[in-house]
Design a protein around this motif. Structure first.
Motif, PDB file in Angstrom:
ATOM      1  N   TYR A   1      49.717 118.714 102.179  1.00 26.42           N
ATOM      2  CA  TYR A   1      48.684 119.142 101.233  1.00 26.42           C
ATOM      3  C   TYR A   1      47.505 118.153 101.198  1.00 26.42           C
ATOM      4  N   PRO A   2      46.855 117.936 102.340  1.00 33.34           N
ATOM      5  CA  PRO A   2      45.741 116.983 102.369  1.00 33.34           C
ATOM      6  C   PRO A   2      44.595 117.435 101.478  1.00 33.34           C
ATOM      7  N   HIS A   3      43.914 116.464 100.875  1.00 34.35           N
ATOM      8  CA  HIS A   3      42.827 116.728  99.936  1.00 34.35           C
ATOM      9  C   HIS A   3      41.496 116.659 100.673  1.00 34.35           C
ATOM     10  N   ALA A   4      40.646 117.661 100.481  1.00 36.22           N
ATOM     11  CA  ALA A   4      39.382 117.748 101.221  1.00 36.22           C
ATOM     12  C   ALA A   4      38.441 116.599 100.906  1.00 36.22           C
TER      13      ALA A   4
ATOM     14  N   THR B   1      47.309 105.182  92.494  1.00 35.71           N
ATOM     15  CA  THR B   1      46.905 105.801  93.753  1.00 35.71           C
ATOM     16  C   THR B   1      47.664 105.157  94.911  1.00 35.71           C
ATOM     17  N   LEU B   2      48.008 105.969  95.902  1.00 32.26           N
ATOM     18  CA  LEU B   2      48.785 105.480  97.031  1.00 32.26           C
ATOM     19  C   LEU B   2      48.028 104.454  97.861  1.00 32.26           C
ATOM     20  N   VAL B   3      46.714 104.534  97.872  1.00 34.13           N
ATOM     21  CA  VAL B   3      45.960 103.606  98.710  1.00 34.13           C
ATOM     22  C   VAL B   3      46.148 102.164  98.252  1.00 34.13           C
ATOM     23  N   SER B   4      46.428 101.946  96.977  1.00 33.53           N
ATOM     24  CA  SER B   4      46.653 100.584  96.495  1.00 33.53           C
ATOM     25  C   SER B   4      47.910  99.974  97.106  1.00 33.53           C
TER      26      SER B   4
ATOM     27  N   TRP C   1      43.173 108.308  98.682  1.00 27.78           N
ATOM     28  CA  TRP C   1      42.086 107.395  98.316  1.00 27.78           C
ATOM     29  C   TRP C   1      41.053 108.205  97.539  1.00 27.78           C
ATOM     30  N   PRO C   2      41.138 108.237  96.216  1.00 23.71           N
ATOM     31  CA  PRO C   2      40.196 109.042  95.423  1.00 23.71           C
ATOM     32  C   PRO C   2      38.749 108.582  95.624  1.00 23.71           C
TER      33      PRO C   2
ATOM     34  N   LYS D   1      38.969 110.023 100.628  1.00 22.58           N
ATOM     35  CA  LYS D   1      38.252 109.004 101.390  1.00 22.58           C
ATOM     36  C   LYS D   1      39.138 108.339 102.443  1.00 22.58           C
ATOM     37  N   PHE D   2      40.454 108.548 102.339  1.00 21.61           N
ATOM     38  CA  PHE D   2      41.388 107.915 103.268  1.00 21.61           C
ATOM     39  C   PHE D   2      41.061 108.271 104.708  1.00 21.61           C
ATOM     40  N   PHE D   3      40.690 109.529 104.957  1.00 17.60           N
ATOM     41  CA  PHE D   3      40.460 109.981 106.331  1.00 17.60           C
ATOM     42  C   PHE D   3      39.243 109.305 106.961  1.00 17.60           C
ATOM     43  N   SER D   4      38.269 108.966 106.158  1.00 21.48           N
ATOM     44  CA  SER D   4      37.079 108.295 106.709  1.00 21.48           C
ATOM     45  C   SER D   4      37.344 106.817 106.989  1.00 21.48           C
TER      46      SER D   4
END
Length: 546
Positions: free
Chosen positions: A322-325, A269-272, A299-300, A328-331
């Motif tokens: 293509y943002p994912h609904a 995952t990119l968040v890592s 961020w899954p 968790k990254f956005f929060s």
């Protein structure tokens, strides 16, 4: 009555030298050249600024006698070398065709450029003591890439004064030496300049192979070794070793840009990776999923960070394709953003019009997939984002029942917007666009200055004219002109009438032969044109889409 005193004449030479240099540094290139012709002593002060940034086109191999006079070398701070090598391949010819088509003039093999003579390049870089930024600009050429020789790249990486390195539109180290493992080991151990900027830009629509193993080796090694000094990093995603990047800290990195195809089975995952970049302020992820796959969240929902505190990302600029609904990254974003872009890459309009413009060849031989987010999904994403002093916003979506709610949320959550770009696509069964309703909602943005719109009108012209030369279909130019003067102008008038008086320009996207274009309209506020309502007049009908 006293007479007006005549100002005392003060010669330019009486001006403080530091103040004079500050004035010189603020001049444009043309004004600086004009001032330098004034007299000898003024030119001497202008020389360091005249040659601080230099671009050289290389039609033949580098040679000291054909390069800029060495007297000027100490003044150069930024150097761009543009490859104009005649050995670069033509788009329509394969490697075998090129070999028989013409002999190579400067290169040892067809994949390697011969104008970057390593010994001369080393001499130049060694004696440019003030050089801080170097750009090597090689054209992608055609079907056969034209790459940077490995020896030349080694010379560049040995220049201790460099702080910024940009490799633009090239394929490097394609033809590697036979002892490549030992050369790669040398790269991993040699002394490197403490680069703060590393940019490696490949043409986003390049044909396969998307990456060469030698490129991956070099970029992975450089990124891993320079993680402690880099402030800005730009890489094709195919060359970004995310595993290695996730295992090191990036204490000073403020800008990260990744562009390219996203694998259906991402290694992690990119968040890592992002959690190791505490100073990150600008993030650009222009990634394209392949057919049969969707873009995974950054961020899954099931990802657990090792850091219990889960610090917020204090981003100022964010671009995500293509943002994912359910990301968790956005929060976890801090209320610090100034510019936000949630879009497709490339824009979905590119896919719609690909048979009519310069992107026709873009998806040939690829399995790119464009899934436009629904307005309700985009609403959920923006609701997760904290309210911030956002000044620029770009969104791309397909309208559903959440269309009005999405726009209403934008004007409430981001009232400070000065720039708004909207790509809105109709549901396939819809034939109308609620222009007045959209304009009415956006009228609450009292600080908005520039509005760009693509509203996917059902009567948008299609290709109907057959080219006798290429047998392709082209647009009827009279039909395009009528569409701009009719549909687009009338739509701009509606928005000009309903939007806030702060709006100065409105731009409408439309197809055109060879490219997509923005038709621009300047807004004349109510009363200035002798009419009770705001009026529009064309600015430019040939501004390319981006």
């Amino acid at each position: 009555m006293t007479s007006m005193s005549v100002p005392e004449y003060i010669p330019l030479q009486a001006l403080n030298s530091d103040v004079f240099r500050i004035i010189i540094s603020a001049l444009s290139g043309q004004d600086l050249r004009s001032l330098s012709l004034c007299c000898k002593w003024v030119r001497l002060d202008c020389v360091p600024f005249l040659f601080r940034s230099l671009t050289v086109k290389l039609y033949r191999p580098l040679h000291r006698d054909r390069f800029i006079d060495s007297v000027m070398w100490p003044f150069i701070r930024s150097l761009t070398l543009v490859d104009m090598c005649p050995d670069a391949g033509a788009p329509e010819r394969s490697e075998e065709d090129l070999a028989s088509y013409r002999p190579l003039r400067f290169a040892e093999d067809i994949l390697t450029c011969g104008v970057f003579e390593p010994r001369v390049l080393a001499d130049i870089l060694t004696n440019m003591s003030g050089l801080g930024a170097l750009t090597l600009d090689l054209p992608t050429g055609g079907a056969v890439p034209h790459g940077l020789p490995w020896k030349a790249l080694k010379v560049v990486l040995s220049s201790t004064c460099l702080r910024e390195l940009s490799l633009t539109c090239l394929r490097t180290t394609l033809s590697t030496p036979t002892d490549w493992p030992s050369e790669l080991h040398a790269l991993a151990t040699m002394s490197l300049p403490p680069l703060t900027v590393l940019k490696y830009s490949l043409h986003p629509y390049r044909q396969a192979p998307r990456a060469y193993s030698s490129e991956m080796d070099v970029m992975s090694t450089l990124a891993e070794r320079l993680h402690g000094s880099l402030v800005a990093l730009e890489l094709p995603l195919e060359l970004a070793n995310l595993h290695a990047m996730s295992h090191v800290q990036w204490p000073h990195l403020r800008e990260l840009r990744l562009i390219g195809e996203f694998s259906p089975s991402p290694p992690l995952t990119l968040v890592s990776v992002l959690l190791n970049m505490p100073q990150l302020r600008a993030l650009e992820l222009k990634l394209t999923p392949l057919v049969g796959s969707d873009m995974p969240p950054i961020w899954p929902p099931d990802y657990v960070s090792a850091d219990e505190g889960c610090p917020s990302f204090e981003l100022e600029t964010l671009t995500i394709s293509y943002p994912h609904a359910h990301d968790k990254f956005f929060s976890h974003l801090a209320p610090t953003m100034h510019n936000l872009s949630l879009r497709c890459w490339p824009h979905y309009s590119t896919y719609q019009w690909r048979y009519a413009d310069r992107y026709r060849w873009m998806t040939e031989g690829r399995e790119w997939y464009c899934s436009v987010a629904m307005s309700s999904s985009l609403l959920r994403i923006l609701q997760a984002c904290p309210s911030s002093p956002l000044q620029g916003l770009e969104i791309e979506y397909r309208a559903d029942d959440g269309d009005v709610s999405l726009l209403s949320h934008i004007v409430v959550a981001f009232p400070a917007l000065t720039f708004l770009k909207v790509y809105r696509y109709r549901e396939h069964a819809d034939v109308t666009v609620p222009v007045e309703a959209i304009a009415q909602v956006l009228s609450a943005l009292r600080l908005l200055r520039t509005l760009r719109l693509h509203l996917d009108f059902a009567d948008t012209p299609e290709r109907t004219m057959l080219s006798r030369r290429t047998r392709d279909l082209w647009y009827d130019q009279e039909e395009l002109t009528e569409f701009r003067r009719g549909r687009l102008t009338n739509t701009a008038r509606v928005f000009a009438r309903l939007l806030a008086p702060s709006v100065g320009s409105i731009w409408m996207l439309h197809p055109a032969d060879g490219r997509s274009e923005w038709a621009g309209f300047q807004v004349a506020p109510a009363g200035t044109a002798g009419t009770p309502d705001a009026e529009v007049k064309p600015i430019c009908e040939f501004t390319s889409s981006s």
